[in-house]
Every structure is written in C-alpha cells, then in structure tokens.
Design an enzyme around this catalytic site. Structure first.
Site, PDB file in Angstrom:
ATOM      1  CG  HIS A 114      -5.436  -2.409  -0.042  1.00 50.22           C
ATOM      2  ND1 HIS A 114      -4.474  -2.378  -1.025  1.00 50.22           N
ATOM      3  CD2 HIS A 114      -4.998  -1.564   0.926  1.00 50.22           C
ATOM      4  CE1 HIS A 114      -3.511  -1.544  -0.669  1.00 50.22           C
ATOM      5  NE2 HIS A 114      -3.798  -1.043   0.509  1.00 50.22           N
ATOM      6  CB  SER A 144      -0.938  -0.041   1.203  1.00 44.65           C
ATOM      7  OG  SER A 144      -1.971   0.893   1.065  1.00 44.65           O
ATOM      8  CG  ASP A 161      -6.065  -4.028  -3.560  1.00 48.52           C
ATOM      9  OD1 ASP A 161      -6.909  -3.114  -3.412  1.00 48.52           O
ATOM     10  OD2 ASP A 161      -4.866  -3.882  -3.268  1.00 48.52           O
TER      11      ASP A 161
END
Lengths: 391, 391
Positions: free
Chosen positions: B364, B166, B331
C-alpha cells in the site's frame, strides 16, 4: 482388546464417538525433559484423546496435530447430550475420512497448551506456584518430542500418518524431519517450513496487545481470568488473518450490526464485521489462557525446520514419509507459494511428494471449514498409505 | 503579486522550498459548520501550506489530500537547516512532477487531525477543555467541506486537480463527487469508494488496542502523552497492512535484531521485523494524537461515496473531472481490484477515466516510496490537464 486398552478411549458406537480426555505424565524429577533451549522441564503432563482401536500390529495409528487455539478434543462428544463435538469432528469418526473403524487416531494438547498439557498455567513444582512467564520458551520441536513420549507410552513405534494444519502443519513437518524412519506419510496443511517475517509481525502485535492489558500483570494473574480484553483483541486480529477480504466482503460487507440508522455517526457504532470479531474474541477468552497464547505464538516465530540442520532444503531432504502438502488459494497468512516451494525442493530430491490446493474464499481457516474438498484428499491419502502396508 | 498573496507561503528559491504552516479559522459561533452527522462544530481552524504561486486566473491550483497519519507539511523545509522535508517532497517542488514553478499547490491538515487543524485535542469553546472523545464523529465528506472552506477563503473557485493516496484518495473521490463542476481532474491512489469489511476490521483492532491502554483514560489525557503504548501497537499493526509479505521477507527475513545466539530461545527475543515495527510505533507516538487516530479510523470506516447518493455507481456517475486511478499490485489493504471496478463503472458511463498500476513489492505505501514510477504518471496527468486549459 489389545494390551494397552486401558490407555485408550475407543469408540463404542458405530455411529457416534463418545470420548474422554486422558492424561499421561513423564519427565519426572530428576529426569526432566531437556528442551531445545537447554532448559529442563518436568514433570510434563500430556492431555490426549484417542478414537478407534489400535490393531494387533500397532500399525494403524494416525496422529493429529492441532493449531494455535486447538486442543486434544479433535472429535466426538464427551456424552450423548454434549452439543459441541471436537474441532475436526467432520473428519474423524466411524465412516468419516479418518475412519475410526479402520484407524486409531491420537490427538494431544501441545506442550505449553492450556487444556491439560503442561503449560504456563501449570504449577511449577519448585515454587508451588503457576509458572506464568517463568515457563521456559519451548519450540515446535519440543512439542513434537512430547508427542513422541506419549506415543512411546502408548507403545506405538510407527505412525501411519501425521496430519495437521497451520501450527499443526509445523508439527507435522517437524515429525517428518525428526523421525523420518517412523512415519509412513505426512499431510501438512496451510503451513510453512519456517515462520515468515509477516507472520512474526502479526504475532508480535498480538503479544504486545495481551501484555498491554493491565490484567496481564507480567503473567501473574492466576487463578484470575487474566487479560481478557487483551487476549480478545489479539484473537480479533488473529481471526482477520485466518479469513479473507473476499469472505468478509461477501459475509458482512458494510452492514451495520444494529439497525438504528442514527448509529451510523456514533463513535461506538458497529459494523457486522466488528460484532463478529468481538464475538470471536470473547469466545476464545472463555477457553484459552493468555500466557499459553504468548508462548505458542513465540514457538511459531522461532519455528524453522532448517535451523541447525543446514537450512530448509537439507531438512526437507531428511524426509522419508510420503508427503502431501495441502494449500489454500485464499490463504494469505501461509500462502500456497510456501508449500509449492517445499514441494519443488522435495521433488528435486526425488521424494514422494505431492501438492494439492483447496479453492476457497475462507482463507487460512478453510482447512477447518471446506470439508467437501478436504474429505477426499485426506481419505485418499490415508487409504493409499494403508493399502501400501496391506492394512 | 495577486490579491491573496499574504495568505500564501510561496517558494522563494528555484531550487528548494522553504515553507511555513498557515492557519485559517471559520465556522465561528453562531455559524458553526453542520457536519454530515447533523452535529454542529465551530470554530474550525485549518492548518495548511501552499507551494508555488497562484496565477492571475487562479486556475493553476492543485489540492493534495493526505493519508491517515500525514499532515499539511507536504513539501519543503521550515528552514535551511531543517532535515525533514514534507511527506511528498519528492513529488512537489520546483522542477518536480508537481512543479511549483507552474502550479500552486495546497496541502491542509484534515478535520480531526492533530497538526493544527481542529480535532479532538483542540479546546471545546463551550467547556474550555479539550474535546477528547466528546469531539463529534466526522466523515470524509466533512473533511472535504472543510477543505472547500479553505479554498473559498483563498478565493480559489476551481481546482486543476485533487491528488491523494489511501485516506487521501477517499477525499479525492469525495471532491470529485461533491464538487463535480469545480475540478478539472482527480487522481485517487491506492484507495476505494467505500471502506471494506477487512479495512473496518483492522481499524477496529487498532482502536481497541489504543482504548485498552489505561493511559487512554476514555480520551481524557491532555496535556499528557496519552496512550503511547496503545497507539504504538496500533501503528505496528497499521505498518504491517501498509507493506507486503514479500517486502518483509526480502528486507528482514528471519534475521534476529541482536546477534547473541542465546537470545533465540528467550521470550523477549526480537527479530528484525519486530524491531522495525516497534521503531515505527514509537516514532508515530511522538507526532500523533491517539484520539485523532481513533476518529480518523472511524471516518474511514463510515466512508462510502455511494451513501445517500444511490450507491457507488450512481455516485461515480456524478464525476465530471478527468479521472486517473492509480493502484499498486502488491497492495492488499486497498487492492487494485477496487480501483479497476470503479474504472469499469466510469467507462460504462462514458467518463474520461483511466487506470494505471504501480509494480512494486512495497504494498500500500508504494505511493510514498516508488517515486520513479509515480513521477511520470503524476507529471503527465497534471500536464495534460494544464494543456487542456491552455496553461
């Protein structure tokens, strides 16, 4: 003209609809409407518009159910100089897919709305004050029962079709399940048979944001503007969920809203996507009541056509209307899979059901945008219903 | 023990890591750090932890970059009774994929963070007051340059690997592009080369929600708790984007948080998904500073490895490190397609690049959850880098 003519605002021009909102009130004391929750509510006023003319048999009526921030102004203009036609004006009118030369179209503001139908901003007759958050929780079924009362008032016993997308699609399905013998066809678009956990999650964030605004004041802000910032931010979030990553990428990308290059490193810089969302938020605030938004989101959350009916499949088993589900490939809020699932359930039960899918990068809102694809789908479906009735 | 031993908190036990946060300060006046924006910032303190021991050649160092709400506590416990190990403890430790018996792992709190590294809650030496919103806007590049200063202090000239997911993955890519000659391998997970319009959109809604909370007070709330409600709601939204529709459906569905059936029609009813999100929001508020959240989201929005480098492809062309992109099929915040795109660009440029994808319904956040899949991917990649160096 037929008997109920005074209740209808019909098209006078073959080329353009001029319309006006009408009102109908029922559930006067002591005959308040008993909501699904058991609470009593009355009187209830319904704001509605109609387009086209009802035929002699009263058999050409089509009901349009609007989405969360929609209203009764589905088509036409209020006068010749009006620059903003109704929200589905591309679909409804003379010669359009929902052809007002042949069909009688009804569109009403939902229960709990803020464009004339009784909702949280209405005066509670018991207190003389606006309901605010004392308005009872209502459901999509209650919305549909209020629409039924309107149709009874209009002396329409049977609908040729009920059409709607998103929250409108929920009403369509409730119509099909609640009044199976009074509808020929239903066309639910970009919707589901029950709100999903993801949908509830987004709605709760939007509610919390509105309620965080001090101007919300526990819902007691009338006649003030109310929680404009909170509602605007909620709408910004809503807009994200109604569109798609691909669309935002194509339309806005990483372009800055202002061209000054030194803005790039400012905390208050803005990308075009941000400006677009702020614009959408501020636009909604001018026309929508925050408490209505809260209640309508709650109604969606507790929406489940299977509730009290033995579950989704059994509820769908009640449907007798010819059913056409329309999904949108890029819709991630109400993904096509929900409608495909319902289609399969109905197919198993030998129902007259079909599924069609729009190809679009617009996401959930494609049903309000992709008219080239929507037009033949809706036109053909309604035409087939009409032909089956010999209309 | 090597020269810099006092700067390292190494594992004493072969079975369990006991760690402590260390601090390093640089950029003292008049040698403040010049940020990408041109603003000067100093002094800058960096909170960091290390696990394992640096080898004689100082060639076994791996840097872990954390995500938005992560921190320097990547692994281990602060004492034997500590119940909450670091955020990636499943991956880092003796015998674990990032094996502290072989590698020296560094994890630092990012610039602008709130766990010991200089950020908006820190005291501005010019005023003697917390920076608040007077803290300069910084970028992911600035975060990486601060990490580089830490490595210089630790006398580590070359990294075996930089790993992160991320916002951590953004730092990984910035490392690879900014210091191509000082890294053997990079492992960016669930990330992108530039923030997308959709990502900016969600970040702006989160920022607006925090700023809507009156307790935010233009960022001047220290030493108070600050905009707890606003930050909590922002986190609720964040959590939705880190997970998936499928996960929420499986885990929560439409179950009510409380079993009283009459709650169903209350405005303040709660589904389990809502309770879960509220819990996550309230949990974050206890450990995170709202102004840090605002600035870190802004840093992500203005993140673009191609900026000032001739675009994404040219920036990726600078990379010399062996690169392994890891995407997650569910995701939707940083879809696999972004990493596939970068992989293809690098393949065209004859780079040593590979792409692997986790199969997960966790969305995610799967890189913080799917350890069974993550472990071999990370272990094998780091092992291959070590073998290539004869470690």
């Amino acid at each position: 003209m037929n008997q109920g003519a005074s209740r209808f605002s019909t098209a006078r021009s073959a080329r353009e609809l001029i319309t006006k909102t009408q009102h109908f009130t029922f559930a006067n004391s002591p005959e308040e409407m008993v909501l699904e929750s058991g609470h009593r509510l009355g009187p209830i006023t319904v704001a509605y518009e109609t387009y086209g003319a009802l035929n002699k048999d009263r058999s050409n009526a089509i009901l349009i159910a609007h989405a969360l921030t929609g209203d009764q102004h589905g088509a036409g203009k209020y006068d010749e100089s009006d620059k903003h036609p109704g929200w589905w004006d591309d679909m409804i009118g003379p010669g359009k897919p929902l052809d007002t030369n042949h069909f009688f179209i009804i569109c009403s503001n939902v229960l709990g709305g803020c464009r004339g139908t009784t909702g949280p901003a209405s005066i509670n007759p018991l207190t003389g004050q606006p309901y605010g958050m004392s308005f009872p929780v209502f459901t999509v079924r209650d919305m549909v029962r209020v629409q039924k009362a309107l149709l009874d008032y209009l002396a329409i016993e049977r609908l040729l079709c009920v059409i709607g997308g998103s929250m409108g699609g929920m009403q369509v399905l409730e119509w099909a399940v609640t009044y199976p013998d009074q509808i020929d066809g239903v066309l639910p678009i970009a919707t589901s048979g029950r709100m999903t956990a993801m949908g509830i999650a987004f709605n709760e964030v939007m509610r919390q944001t509105i309620m965080l605004d001090p101007a919300w004041n526990q819902g007691n802000y009338y006649p003030g503007a109310g929680p404009a910032q909170g509602l605007s931010i909620a709408r910004m979030l809503g807009m994200i969920t109604y569109r798609s990553d691909e669309l935002f990428g194509l339309r806005f990308g990483r372009r800055m809203a202002r061209s000054r290059p030194d803005d790039y490193y400012r905390y208050d810089n803005r990308f075009e996507i941000e400006s677009y969302l702020h614009y959408q938020g501020e636009k909604l605030v001018k026309r929508f009541d925050a408490n209505s938004y809260l209640y309508l989101c709650k109604a969606m959350d507790i929406y489940d056509i299977g509730r009290g009916r033995g579950g989704l499949a059994k509820a769908l088993g009640r449907i007798k209307a010819k059913t056409l589900f329309v999904g949108i490939d890029s819709d991630w809020l109400y993904p096509p899979s929900y409608m495909v699932e319902m289609t399969k359930i109905m197919e198993k039960k030998q129902k007259a059901v079909e599924y069609k899918e729009l190809k679009s990068h617009h996401g959930h809102d494609a049903f309000l945008i992709e008219f080239d694809q929507m037009s033949p789908i809706i036109k053909d479906f309604v035409q087939s219903l009409a032909e089956a009735k010999g209309l």
